[in-house]
Design an enzyme around this catalytic site. Sequence first.
Site, PDB file in Angstrom:
ATOM      1  CG  HIS A 306      -2.040   0.935   1.135  1.00 51.67           C
ATOM      2  ND1 HIS A 306      -1.929   2.275   1.418  1.00 51.67           N
ATOM      3  CD2 HIS A 306      -3.315   0.733   0.732  1.00 51.67           C
ATOM      4  CE1 HIS A 306      -3.093   2.845   1.203  1.00 51.67           C
ATOM      5  NE2 HIS A 306      -3.949   1.938   0.779  1.00 51.67           N
ATOM      6  CG  ASP A 363      -8.637  -4.165  -2.709  1.00 49.45           C
ATOM      7  OD1 ASP A 363      -9.838  -3.991  -2.503  1.00 49.45           O
ATOM      8  OD2 ASP A 363      -7.878  -3.273  -3.142  1.00 49.45           O
TER       9      ASP A 363
END
Length: 421
Positions: A306, A363
């Site tokens: 991320h 996700d």
Amino acid sequence: MEDQIDLIYQGKSYKFPLVKGAEDEAAIDIKTLRAQTGLITLDPGFKNTGSCESEITFLDGEEGVLRYRGYSIEDLANNSSFIEVAYLLIFGELPSADQLDKFEDEIRDYALVDEDFKIILKSFPKSAHPMGILSSLTSALIAFNPSSVDINSEKDFHEAIVMLLAKFPVLASWTHRKMKGLPLNYPNYDLSYTENLAHMMFKMPNKDFKPSPTLVSALNKLLILHADHEQNCSTSTVRMVGSSHAGLFPSIASGISALWGPLHGGANQAVIEMLEDIRKDGGDTKKFMAKAKDKNDPFRLMGFGHRVYKNFDPRAKIIKTAADEVLAELGIDDPILDIAKKLEQEALDDPYFVDRKLYPNVDFYSGIIYRALGIPTEMFTVMFAIGRLPGWIAQWKEMRFNKEPIGRPRQIYTGYTHRSI
Ligand code: ACO
């Protein structure tokens, strides 16, 4: 702490103010940099660039903290409804019981879309990706509601917000029905926002449908966890498009397109496809770990890493627990959950991932829940978009009300200097 920063360039000293946020984050305010020095900053991907000051969402990527308007994501996910969270993000405070009732009633009142949307929907091939259709239909909303973006009228602007929250799940569920070749469902006035979403997606004309509490609670949680995430790619897109004073609906339509990409919201679809590939290949997770680490191989471990989190994504922790609960309650034994858990453990123990601080993101597990709930893979990013809608609206509203200037970065030109034909 200093309240300004000295920059020395070509022997001259310049001073720039230091800006501090509510949680002690600090930034150099370079608004006058070019005027004073002739320099600009170069920061591809905006890795070190703050594009705005915002009161909506706080994120500490080092500590794995996420808060909407000061409330922790864990508290909100466990105790609130998605519409309460939407209200919080957009209007700044959690609603009272009366405010919530009124807001939900307004949303129900606006939940019909013009029948001509069906003509637009019909013109797409069945194979069209639902995210492309959703972006087009959202853009088309403006054609059916041309007066809906006047931010100078509190009443009109409120109506635009409610209209979008009301009609978006209808359009989103219709993309699903279109893909499946099923008749389109209308919202049911007696149902909550999340129940209605399930109803419009899954109700068959020849069968009763009562969304199970497991499905409604899991959907509610997932929508809340996706509701905002400060200046990510799609939100920055929404703010950027809106900064030209384009309307709310087309700005959101642009955000949908930005979300679609596999490095952003599209990762939830990519994760399941990757886990399926691993399963079909015999389940050798180590082989795929090696591919992810090989710099000559474009493969990346989807759902890992991320831009901001250099620790566990707090949303991933909540979703992982929810995935276990949903699968247990529905009695589903999904082999790709085992592959996901194996992959996660191997990555967490591997120096390549540890050194780069690559942890599972939101996700990684969300697709496993969507799949268990019977939502097709191509619809996963649409589900993300439904969740993100209040965040996009809140960020667009903040940008316009703060009268932010049009977004227009500069560049360093590296092409030919002047040449003759
Ligand atoms: N698998 C393997 N290696 C990775 C991964 C991954 N998933 N993510 C990052 N890396 C490596 C990069 O190769 C790079 O290595 P290097 O320093 O040896 O060159 C290093 O980690 C840093 O990666 P960057 O790409 O520079 O990090 P950036 O902040 O630009 O990218 C991103 C973040 C796009 C999320 C990236 O981690 C990625 O592609 N992840 C997979 C896609 C994904 O899950 N996206 C969803 C993000 S959450 C969301 O948007 C809702």
